[in-house]
Design an enzyme around this catalytic site. Sequence first.
Site, PDB file in Angstrom:
ATOM      1  CE1 TYR A 140     -11.292   1.651  -1.138  1.00 11.33           C
ATOM      2  CE2 TYR A 140     -11.793   2.614   1.003  1.00 11.33           C
ATOM      3  CZ  TYR A 140     -10.991   1.830   0.198  1.00 11.33           C
ATOM      4  OH  TYR A 140      -9.864   1.238   0.721  1.00 11.33           O
ATOM      5  CB  CYS A 178      -0.922  -0.003   1.218  1.00  8.81           C
ATOM      6  SG  CYS A 178      -1.960   1.471   1.250  1.00  8.81           S
ATOM      7  CG  ASP A 192      -5.983   2.444  -1.140  1.00  3.37           C
ATOM      8  OD1 ASP A 192      -7.179   2.143  -0.970  1.00  3.37           O
ATOM      9  OD2 ASP A 192      -5.153   2.479  -0.216  1.00  3.37           O
ATOM     10  CG  HIS A 193      -8.088   5.802   0.208  1.00 10.22           C
ATOM     11  ND1 HIS A 193      -7.458   6.249   1.321  1.00 10.22           N
ATOM     12  CD2 HIS A 193      -8.593   4.582   0.533  1.00 10.22           C
ATOM     13  CE1 HIS A 193      -7.550   5.341   2.274  1.00 10.22           C
ATOM     14  NE2 HIS A 193      -8.230   4.323   1.822  1.00 10.22           N
TER      15      HIS A 193
END
Length: 399
Positions: A371, A274, A354-355
Amino acid sequence: MEQSWRWFGPDDPITLPQIRQAGATGIVTALHHIPYGVVWSVEEIEKRKALIAADPSLGLRWNVVESLPLHEDIKLGQGPLDQHFDAYRQSMRNLAACGIRTICYNFMPILDWTRTDLAYPIAGGGRALRFDAVKFCAFDCFMLQRPNAEADHAPELIAQARTWHDAASESEKSALLVNINAGLPGAYERYDIPGFRQILDRYKGVGQEELRAHFARFLREIIPLAEELGMRFAVHPDDPPRSLFGLPRIVSNGEDLAFITGAVPSQANGVTFCSGSLGAGPMNDVPALARRFAPLIHFAHLRNVAKDADGSFMEAEHLGGDTNMVALMQALLAEQHRRKNEGREDWRIPFRPDHGHELLEDVGRKTHPGYPLIGRLRGLAELRGVMQAVSQLEHRPLH
Ligand code: DNO
């Protein structure tokens, strides 16, 4: 790289056709309705799988479980542990029986990802997630009033936190509590201030050494079975990668990842890379970490953060922020190349944007914090561009 998308299941306001339009084919999901510690039955797993594959023209498949959560007792090293490990192993068998073999999980005590602001305004009217060190300090020292909390924050920060706390309205303070709790999808455990104090109390005596020992035990309990089932476990880094509330965090940097992957050395004992979580740590050189742990990266979360000197950070655009996303993509594509040359069938690394910022029609839509549809669609599109460019320039296989 397999372009993927986190979908929260049938209650997610974002639909499978929308995900396909964003360009993803891998679906990253979990059975969020099942409480932590309860076995995922084959029937429930098949139900979710069938939903994802219901329209074959979309070409979607469930490629990663995020997450198969651990009961808090396992992190605490207390309670009916054998029962918890048995339940976890049964879920693993059931997932493998349904052909789902890549599993993301985390070992963060109590709280998953933690932010103080879920809708911080950005230029033009969009919104972003933010971690504000001053507000976090105010929560820890003056709302939670954790004993000795002051020792964990710089004096300048404490002074600013006091000013924030004295000026904040009740509704600002309760919003802060809600935001700090927001990183817990799934079992939807939420703590009020007394609840927080209670669960923190349970962690008394669990320092870094103890938490590492509990983690190593977990790995010894599950990795041999994961190997047998051909599964790939991928631990998610701490977000943010620092101690919160005096709790130890043990998945924050290269040394931590070396400890974890060394505790039970196995292809099955890997990492969710991540970039946003690791990138929030000033000590982490994100592309260098990707090169170092490349063979054990089973899944990637790609996003960026912009850090401030006081420990605050903003979620940046996917190609903005402090991490060089091109260098990171180069590392991931080089690793894919290596896997392909080894003749591995599973050489593609699944990744998801991500995000994402809330942009345009995202604002005001009830999607999970971080999200939204358009913000992630934009993130994926930008990452896809980098991927194409690097793969062409360096002759790396794409998919
Ligand atoms: C945040 C996510 C994390 C992640 C878990 C994995 O947006 O990346 O909540 O799903 O930590 O267990």
